[in-house]
Design a protein around this motif. Structure first.
Motif, mmCIF file in Angstrom:
data_model
loop_
_atom_site.group_PDB
_atom_site.id
_atom_site.type_symbol
_atom_site.label_atom_id
_atom_site.label_comp_id
_atom_site.label_asym_id
_atom_site.label_seq_id
_atom_site.Cartn_x
_atom_site.Cartn_y
_atom_site.Cartn_z
ATOM 1 N N ARG A 1 0.904 -31.134 -5.964
ATOM 2 C CA ARG A 1 0.085 -31.494 -7.126
ATOM 3 C C ARG A 1 -0.566 -30.262 -7.747
ATOM 4 N NH1 ARG A 1 -1.843 -36.473 -3.862
ATOM 5 N NH2 ARG A 1 -0.383 -38.039 -4.588
ATOM 6 N N HIS A 2 -1.041 -29.355 -6.889
ATOM 7 C CA HIS A 2 -1.656 -28.123 -7.387
ATOM 8 C C HIS A 2 -0.625 -27.304 -8.159
ATOM 9 C CE1 HIS A 2 -4.316 -24.695 -7.557
ATOM 10 N NE2 HIS A 2 -3.362 -23.945 -7.043
ATOM 11 N N ASP A 3 0.581 -27.185 -7.599
ATOM 12 C CA ASP A 3 1.633 -26.432 -8.280
ATOM 13 C C ASP A 3 2.028 -27.099 -9.598
ATOM 14 O OD1 ASP A 3 1.630 -24.594 -6.242
ATOM 15 O OD2 ASP A 3 3.421 -25.394 -5.239
ATOM 16 N N GLN A 4 2.074 -28.430 -9.619
ATOM 17 C CA GLN A 4 2.402 -29.133 -10.861
ATOM 18 C C GLN A 4 1.353 -28.874 -11.935
ATOM 19 O OE1 GLN A 4 2.863 -33.232 -9.618
ATOM 20 N NE2 GLN A 4 5.066 -33.139 -9.995
ATOM 21 N N GLN A 5 0.092 -28.865 -11.543
ATOM 22 C CA GLN A 5 -0.966 -28.593 -12.524
ATOM 23 C C GLN A 5 -0.842 -27.180 -13.062
ATOM 24 O OE1 GLN A 5 -4.615 -29.480 -10.508
ATOM 25 N NE2 GLN A 5 -4.641 -31.608 -11.236
ATOM 26 N N MET B 1 0.746 -23.690 -17.542
ATOM 27 C CA MET B 1 1.517 -22.557 -18.050
ATOM 28 C C MET B 1 2.503 -23.009 -19.126
ATOM 29 S SD MET B 1 1.984 -20.498 -14.422
ATOM 30 C CE MET B 1 3.604 -19.994 -14.766
ATOM 31 N N TRP B 2 3.125 -24.170 -18.944
ATOM 32 C CA TRP B 2 4.076 -24.699 -19.927
ATOM 33 C C TRP B 2 3.368 -24.991 -21.238
ATOM 34 C CZ3 TRP B 2 9.243 -25.199 -20.086
ATOM 35 C CH2 TRP B 2 9.771 -26.019 -21.051
ATOM 36 N N ASN B 3 2.214 -25.669 -21.156
ATOM 37 C CA ASN B 3 1.465 -25.979 -22.372
ATOM 38 C C ASN B 3 0.979 -24.724 -23.065
ATOM 39 O OD1 ASN B 3 1.820 -28.713 -22.053
ATOM 40 N ND2 ASN B 3 -0.092 -29.001 -20.946
ATOM 41 N N GLU B 4 0.568 -23.744 -22.300
ATOM 42 C CA GLU B 4 0.080 -22.484 -22.873
ATOM 43 C C GLU B 4 1.203 -21.750 -23.600
ATOM 44 O OE1 GLU B 4 -2.895 -20.043 -23.930
ATOM 45 O OE2 GLU B 4 -3.168 -21.795 -22.650
ATOM 46 N N MET B 5 2.427 -21.878 -23.060
ATOM 47 C CA MET B 5 3.549 -21.161 -23.648
ATOM 48 C C MET B 5 3.942 -21.762 -24.992
ATOM 49 S SD MET B 5 7.366 -20.227 -22.103
ATOM 50 C CE MET B 5 7.178 -21.362 -20.817
ATOM 51 N N PHE B 6 3.855 -23.078 -25.152
ATOM 52 C CA PHE B 6 4.336 -23.709 -26.370
ATOM 53 C C PHE B 6 3.227 -24.175 -27.302
ATOM 54 C CE2 PHE B 6 7.976 -24.195 -23.520
ATOM 55 C CZ PHE B 6 8.927 -23.580 -24.311
#
Length: 82
Positions: free
Chosen positions: A29-33, A38-43
């Motif tokens: 769960r920590h890794d998913q968050q 990071m994904w949201n920050e990138m796009f």
């Protein structure tokens, strides 16, 4: 992979297995968050800081465009009024 690099854990009871399972779920769960952030920050589009002059310039351009359109409409009205 060799046996030296593999981490082998021995479990002596079901409680040990359930504790390990909970620990792994927390890590997942920590890794998913982290990956989601990071994904949201990138796009995510970057926030543009607009200065007062740019806002004024944008309003002025819009106003002049509206005025130009109104004058053009008035000229067409007068021309085809007959």
């Amino acid at each position: 992979m060799t046996n030296e690099t593999e981490k082998q854990t021995s479990y002596s009871s079901l409680h040990d297995i359930s504790m390990r399972k909970e620990e792994l779920l927390k890590q997942i769960r920590h890794d998913q968050q982290q990956m989601g952030g990071m994904w949201n920050e990138m796009f995510r589009p970057q926030q543009r800081t607009r200065k007062k002059g740019l806002n004024l310039q944008s309003m002025l351009n819009t106003g002049i465009g509206v005025l130009d359109g109104a004058l053009f409409a008035w000229k067409l009205y007068r021309k085809f009024k007959r």
